[in-house]
Motif scaffolding. Structure first.
Motif, PDB file in Angstrom:
ATOM      1  N   VAL A 166       0.649  -1.103  -0.252  1.00 60.52           N
ATOM      2  CA  VAL A 166       0.088  -0.100   0.077  1.00 60.52           C
ATOM      3  C   VAL A 166       0.870   1.138   0.019  1.00 60.52           C
ATOM      4  CG1 VAL A 166      -1.748  -1.176   1.263  1.00 60.52           C
ATOM      5  CG2 VAL A 166      -0.250   0.174   2.584  1.00 60.52           C
ATOM      6  N   SER A 167       0.180   2.118  -0.345  1.00 54.33           N
ATOM      7  CA  SER A 167       0.869   3.555  -0.503  1.00 54.33           C
ATOM      8  C   SER A 167       1.049   4.450   0.819  1.00 54.33           C
ATOM      9  CB  SER A 167       0.448   4.720  -1.579  1.00 54.33           C
ATOM     10  OG  SER A 167       1.078   5.833  -1.343  1.00 54.33           O
ATOM     11  N   THR A 168       2.177   4.866   1.200  1.00 56.32           N
ATOM     12  CA  THR A 168       2.440   5.532   2.498  1.00 56.32           C
ATOM     13  C   THR A 168       2.854   6.963   2.542  1.00 56.32           C
ATOM     14  OG1 THR A 168       4.829   4.945   2.563  1.00 56.32           O
ATOM     15  CG2 THR A 168       3.444   3.251   3.463  1.00 56.32           C
ATOM     16  N   GLY A 227       0.591   9.287   2.431  1.00 59.58           N
ATOM     17  CA  GLY A 227      -0.146  10.027   3.170  1.00 59.58           C
ATOM     18  C   GLY A 227       0.002   9.798   4.753  1.00 59.58           C
ATOM     19  N   ALA A 253      -1.950  11.516   7.727  1.00 57.05           N
ATOM     20  CA  ALA A 253      -3.061  10.597   8.494  1.00 57.05           C
ATOM     21  C   ALA A 253      -2.635  10.666   9.700  1.00 57.05           C
ATOM     22  CB  ALA A 253      -3.125   9.476   7.749  1.00 57.05           C
ATOM     23  N   ARG A 284      -9.303  -3.871   1.311  1.00 55.02           N
ATOM     24  CA  ARG A 284      -8.600  -3.538   2.708  1.00 55.02           C
ATOM     25  C   ARG A 284      -9.310  -3.957   3.894  1.00 55.02           C
ATOM     26  NH1 ARG A 284      -8.054   2.635   4.493  1.00 55.02           N
ATOM     27  NH2 ARG A 284     -10.206   2.572   4.462  1.00 55.02           N
ATOM     28  N   GLY A 326     -11.950   0.397   1.079  1.00 50.10           N
ATOM     29  CA  GLY A 326     -10.540   0.764   0.602  1.00 50.10           C
ATOM     30  C   GLY A 326     -10.317   0.012  -0.693  1.00 50.10           C
ATOM     31  N   ASP A 330      -4.874   6.262   5.016  1.00 51.82           N
ATOM     32  CA  ASP A 330      -5.412   7.084   3.853  1.00 51.82           C
ATOM     33  C   ASP A 330      -6.302   8.294   4.650  1.00 51.82           C
ATOM     34  OD1 ASP A 330      -7.374   5.304   5.035  1.00 51.82           O
ATOM     35  OD2 ASP A 330      -8.428   5.270   2.968  1.00 51.82           O
TER      36      ASP A 330
END
Length: 444
Positions: free
Chosen positions: A25-27, A29, A33, A57, A79, A101
């Motif tokens: 997953v992208s980090t 943000g 967050a 998710r 998600g 997110d």
């Protein structure tokens, strides 16, 4: 164990990026967050190993909770699909990155974790430009304390009602800033610092609403004290049974208060207690008046049968008491046996009603006997004796515990006298017919 309420993602970007790559997953943000933890969180969480490919998710969160031994309640968007490939990583860290997110609130109670979106934070508004000085304006009247109270009364309800809390055989704490709905505690104490949007019901334990606590519904307690501290507020009614009510001077209760044991309930509680006491006294006088009227009717219609009961009670009171205990137990056993079949239910109901009437008649005989023993040397009028006995029961019944025991003893002695006299002669033994060899023979 530690109680925390802090922002997460305080570890380095390098560690977040490494674990995020493992999660798939992208980090990007993660810096903005946040997750707000509430409740009791251990210092060290168990490490988990999870393999998951191209799943939503929400499914990944469930798999992490299953591996960590948690029970999870989700109120978050499902998600995008994620690939989860982690081995021996802390479960809470994996949970954080899966929720990278947005902003969420994670509330924990033991192994139960509830996750929901965090309330939106209002954006700061820019201060308006200072206008040019003008003529002095008239001063607006200052708001009175009553106006402030009215504004507080019209406060908007919270955006989240919270979840219900039910605890049996243990204590419960609603922490400051926590929002719950209905709260029920049996066999334990309750301490509230936060907000309860529903009702509170506590049985067999103490209840303490601390400063800043807010209850928007009713509060009912049985068998324990209720303490409403200064600064606490209850919007609904308060009903306290079997325990005192301790109320601070600045505690606010907008509904009715029902408790006659409160030492600090104020004028409203004192008035409510006096009203309750007067109502109970009125009920006791009414019951005694009906008892006297029933006994007077029995004396007028069946004076000989009432006299038979009086003789038996005066001669053998302890024997009548013992027979009353046996008779009541036997009547209950017969009623239960009749209720086994559908046909026997009407007979059981009718029999119990007749038994109640007979026991009341026996009790009137006991009261008349007691009145005759006290004032028999002054008058021989049985109605006066009955009135004196009823008055004595009315006075003694106001004594806690002793009054109930006396009323039970009067009923059992009256029931025993009925058994000893075979319902004052209504039930007679049948004589044996001739030819059976018995002692009862009929002459030709």
């Amino acid at each position: 164990m530690r109680i925390v309420s802090t922002r997460l993602f305080s570890s380095s970007r390098l560690g977040a990026a490494a674990l995020g790559a493992a999660l798939g997953v992208s980090t990007s943000g993660a810096a903005t967050a946040e997750i707000l933890r509430k409740g009791s969180w251990p210092d060290v969480e168990p490490k988990v190993s999870v393999e998951l490919s191209n799943e939503p998710r929400s499914e990944a969160l469930k798999r992490v909770a299953q591996a960590a031994g948690w029970s999870l309640v989700l109120n978050v968007p499902p998600g995008n699909a994620v690939d989860l490939h982690v081995k021996d990583q802390p479960a809470d860290r994996v949970l954080e990155l899966l929720l990278a997110d947005g902003s969420y609130v994670a509330t924990r109670d033991g192994d139960l974790i509830a996750i929901a979106p965090a309330p939106a934070t209002p954006q700061p508004t820019l201060a308006p430009e200072t206008p040019a000085p003008g003529p002095p304006a008239a001063l607006a009247p200052s708001a009175s304390p009553g106006d402030a109270e009215d504004e507080d009364a019209e406060e908007a309800p919270p955006s989240s009602r919270g979840r219900d809390r039910f605890v049996t055989g243990g204590s419960l704490r609603v922490e400051k800033g926590e929002v719950v709905n209905d709260v029920s505690v049996i066999g334990g104490s309750l301490d509230v610092w936060g907000t309860v949007t529903g009702d509170i019901d506590v049985m067999g334990g103490s209840t303490h609403l601390h400063e800043g606590a807010r209850v928007r519904g009713d509060v009912s307690t049985v068998g324990g004290p209720l303490t409403v501290a200064d600064g606490a507020r209850i919007d609904g009614d308060v009903d306290v049974v079997g325990g005192p009510l301790h109320r601070g001077e600045r505690a606010r209760i907008r509904g009715d208060v029902n408790n006659d044991l409160s030492p600090a309930g104020g004028d409203g509680a004192s008035a409510q207690g006096a009203s309750t006491l007067a109502r109970r006294a009125g009920h006791a006088v009414t019951r005694t008046a009906f008892l006297f009227a029933f006994g007077a009717v029995m004396l007028a219609l069946w004076p000989r049968r009432m006299e038979t009961l009086k003789v038996e009670i005066a001669a053998r009171p302890m024997r009548s008491f013992a027979l009353g205990v046996v008779g009541v137990l036997g009547a209950l056993a017969i009623a239960v046996a009749l209720c086994v079949t559908l046909i026997g239910v009407p007979f059981a109901v009718i029999g119990l009603l007749l038994a109640v009437v007979a026991v009341v008649a026996g009790g009137c005989a006991v009261l008349e006997t007691a009145g005759a023993g006290l004032f028999g040397h002054r008058t021989k009028n049985p109605y006066v004796h009955l009135a004196i006995g009823c008055l004595g029961v009315l006075i003694v019944s106001a004594i806690p515990y002793i009054g109930g025991a006396l009323c039970a003893a009067v009923a059992l002695i009256g029931a025993g006298a009925l058994v000893a006299t075979r319902l004052t002669g209504l039930l007679r033994p049948k004589a044996r017919s001739e030819g059976t060899g018995g002692p009862y023979r009929t002459s030709p």
